[in-house]
Write a protein that holds these residues in place. Structure first.
Motif, PDB file in Angstrom:
ATOM      1  N   THR A   1       1.188  16.705  -1.280  1.00 23.46           N
ATOM      2  CA  THR A   1       1.467  17.126  -2.651  1.00 23.46           C
ATOM      3  C   THR A   1       0.375  16.530  -3.526  1.00 23.46           C
ATOM      4  N   GLN A   2      -0.655  17.313  -3.774  1.00 29.16           N
ATOM      5  CA  GLN A   2      -1.817  16.787  -4.470  1.00 29.16           C
ATOM      6  C   GLN A   2      -1.504  16.497  -5.938  1.00 29.16           C
ATOM      7  N   HIS A   3      -1.845  15.294  -6.376  1.00 25.04           N
ATOM      8  CA  HIS A   3      -1.800  14.927  -7.783  1.00 25.04           C
ATOM      9  C   HIS A   3      -2.620  13.667  -7.974  1.00 25.04           C
ATOM     10  N   ASP A   4      -2.986  13.376  -9.197  1.00 24.82           N
ATOM     11  CA  ASP A   4      -3.834  12.236  -9.530  1.00 24.82           C
ATOM     12  C   ASP A   4      -2.979  10.968  -9.547  1.00 24.82           C
ATOM     13  N   VAL A   5      -3.149  10.114  -8.560  1.00 30.08           N
ATOM     14  CA  VAL A   5      -2.265   8.946  -8.464  1.00 30.08           C
ATOM     15  C   VAL A   5      -2.534   7.923  -9.560  1.00 30.08           C
ATOM     16  N   LEU A   6      -3.768   7.783 -10.001  1.00 35.52           N
ATOM     17  CA  LEU A   6      -4.040   6.854 -11.105  1.00 35.52           C
ATOM     18  C   LEU A   6      -3.437   7.361 -12.409  1.00 35.52           C
ATOM     19  N   GLU A   7      -3.640   8.627 -12.680  1.00 35.70           N
ATOM     20  CA  GLU A   7      -3.088   9.217 -13.904  1.00 35.70           C
ATOM     21  C   GLU A   7      -1.562   9.153 -13.898  1.00 35.70           C
ATOM     22  N   SER A   8      -0.963   9.327 -12.742  1.00 37.47           N
ATOM     23  CA  SER A   8       0.499   9.420 -12.646  1.00 37.47           C
ATOM     24  C   SER A   8       1.196   8.070 -12.660  1.00 37.47           C
TER      25      SER A   8
ATOM     26  N   LYS B   1       0.853  -1.182   0.000  1.00 37.09           N
ATOM     27  CA  LYS B   1       0.000   0.000   0.000  1.00 37.09           C
ATOM     28  C   LYS B   1       0.890   1.234   0.000  1.00 37.09           C
ATOM     29  N   LEU B   2       0.592   2.170  -0.911  1.00 40.66           N
ATOM     30  CA  LEU B   2       1.376   3.386  -1.047  1.00 40.66           C
ATOM     31  C   LEU B   2       0.469   4.610  -1.025  1.00 40.66           C
ATOM     32  N   SER B   3       0.988   5.716  -0.518  1.00 44.32           N
ATOM     33  CA  SER B   3       0.243   6.978  -0.531  1.00 44.32           C
ATOM     34  C   SER B   3       1.153   8.065  -1.095  1.00 44.32           C
ATOM     35  N   PRO B   4       1.287   8.130  -2.422  1.00 43.93           N
ATOM     36  CA  PRO B   4       2.263   9.042  -3.041  1.00 43.93           C
ATOM     37  C   PRO B   4       2.035  10.517  -2.747  1.00 43.93           C
ATOM     38  N   THR B   5       0.809  10.932  -2.440  1.00 45.58           N
ATOM     39  CA  THR B   5       0.583  12.359  -2.191  1.00 45.58           C
ATOM     40  C   THR B   5       1.140  12.818  -0.859  1.00 45.58           C
ATOM     41  N   GLY B   6       1.477  11.876   0.023  1.00 39.82           N
ATOM     42  CA  GLY B   6       2.062  12.245   1.309  1.00 39.82           C
ATOM     43  C   GLY B   6       1.084  13.003   2.191  1.00 39.82           C
ATOM     44  N   GLY B   7       1.633  13.844   3.038  1.00 40.89           N
ATOM     45  CA  GLY B   7       0.819  14.655   3.941  1.00 40.89           C
ATOM     46  C   GLY B   7       0.793  14.104   5.347  1.00 40.89           C
ATOM     47  N   TYR B   8       0.088  13.021   5.548  1.00 44.78           N
ATOM     48  CA  TYR B   8      -0.121  12.444   6.867  1.00 44.78           C
ATOM     49  C   TYR B   8       1.207  12.056   7.498  1.00 44.78           C
ATOM     50  N   ASN B   9       1.370  12.384   8.772  1.00 51.57           N
ATOM     51  CA  ASN B   9       2.582  12.073   9.535  1.00 51.57           C
ATOM     52  C   ASN B   9       3.821  12.766   8.983  1.00 51.57           C
ATOM     53  N   ASP B  10       3.600  13.959   8.400  1.00 50.56           N
ATOM     54  CA  ASP B  10       4.692  14.863   8.043  1.00 50.56           C
ATOM     55  C   ASP B  10       5.655  14.291   7.012  1.00 50.56           C
TER      56      ASP B  10
END
Length: 376
Positions: free
Chosen positions: A285-292, A228-237
């Protein structure tokens, strides 16, 4: 659009799922001294209609979590407890992966389990995350500056042993928790990893830890390994500028896919995972993870997670953009979620967020956990 796209079976690694609706990992804090309970068995059994249940994050070693009742998978008693749960899910016709979890720098040295571990709080570099709210500790302290991991291979070995334990417990596979700011992400992200050895610096070096952990898990579970990956980050700095994010996750996802794992689940941007710190700027860092990243995945199945509705999931599967979806909060409030989707019954139970995690030993742990009304 095929009305029942989510209800079609799918092959995943060496197993067959009866539908494409996964129950995502959800920390619910009902373990007793890190050990699974009968109430947890009831909780998972209620939701065995899912194509795949992913367990709440299982700590691979003693750590000082923000949630003192999180479960583990590091000793024989854990194995026995989880075998009891997994066997019940199997008897009900379900499949279940174990999510393997290490908090890294997000542990706290004063938490009871961390004290019992007798080791420091570790991170790839000695950089503290902003935030933290250890409600069970006096003064609700925040995160601390971690001790730099001297030998990451020792942590790789801990992940492998956890996979061996999960195999003995009967899990169908393992999902590596590589998102939301925990240890795998801490190595990937250049804001938390400032190493100058083979584990830091370049994209390839920052990716090394997560890829080596995946290889170790494959030695145990063969193709029945996921991440499981969360490329947009954010949570937990965590989170990098867009171009570094794209470069890092393009490389990591491409290399992970080459290993022959069963699926990659992408957690897309969600406001609840996007804190604002003292600088007043959203961290993600907001971006479309499916598109990317979708086009990079040639071998593994692709799942999407993060406020996905059944209607959206049906459309994404029908259009071939994903192979399946994972649902979190709505699975808390709707144990009969699959049947509701099958029969067109709305998801109208609000999740009891107050009872998401338990606060003390005296409360009724079933509230907001196993007491939601079901239509079927």
């Amino acid at each position: 659009m095929a009305a029942n796209a989510l209800l079609r079976p799918i092959s995943l690694g060496t197993i067959e799922l009866k539908n494409r609706i996964g129950m995502s990992a959800l920390t619910r804090s009902r373990a007793h001294n890190t050990y699974p309970t009968d109430l947890m068995k009831e909780y998972y059994l209620q939701r065995a209609d899912a194509g795949l249940i992913v367990s709440e994050g299982l700590l691979i070693t003693r750590q000082g979590t923000e949630w003192p009742r999180a479960p583990g998978i590091w000793d024989v008693k854990h194995i026995e407890g989880w075998r009891n749960i997994v066997s019940a899910v199997h008897e009900a016709g379900g499949k279940m992966y174990a999510q393997l979890w290490h908090l890294g720098r997000l542990s706290h040295p004063d938490a009871p389990e961390q004290k019992l571990a007798g080791v420091p709080v570790y991170g790839p570099s000695s950089i503290a995350a902003r935030g933290g709210n250890f409600r069970h500790l006096p003064g609700t302290p925040g995160y601390v500056k971690p001790t730099t991991v001297d030998d990451p291979w020792a942590l790789v070995a801990q992940f492998k042993q956890a996979a061996i334990n999960a195999k003995q417990a009967g899990f169908d596979g393992v999902e590596l928790h590589g998102g939301t700011g925990y240890l795998i992400t801490q190595f990937l992200d250049d804001t938390s990893n400032k190493r100058t050895d083979q584990w830091g610096g370049s994209v390839e070096n920052r990716s090394r830890f997560g890829l080596e952990v995946l290889k170790a898990l494959i030695e145990v579970f063969d193709r029945d390994v996921a991440i499981k990956l969360s490329p947009t980050g954010g949570y937990n700095d965590v989170g990098m500028p867009l171009q570094e994010t794209l470069k890092t996750f393009t490389y990591f996802i491409s290399e992970a896919d080459k290993l022959g794992i069963s699926y990659i689940v992408l957690l897309r941007h969600s406001p609840r995972y996007d804190p604002v710190y003292e600088d007043g700027v959203h961290r993600a860092t907001q971006h479309d993870v499916l598109e990317s990243y979708r086009h990079l995945i040639k071998n593994a199945k692709v799942f999407i997670n993060g406020d996905v509705t059944p209607a959206e999931g049906q459309r994404l599967v029908s259009e071939g953009k994903v192979d399946g979806i994972f649902i979190g909060l709505d699975y808390i409030a709707h144990p009969d979620l699959v049947k509701r989707i099958e029969h067109g019954v709305p998801l109208d139970n609000p999740p009891n967020i107050r009872c998401f995690q338990t606060e003390d030993d005296d409360e009724d742990w079933s509230k907001g956990y196993t007491d939601y009304p079901m239509c079927f």
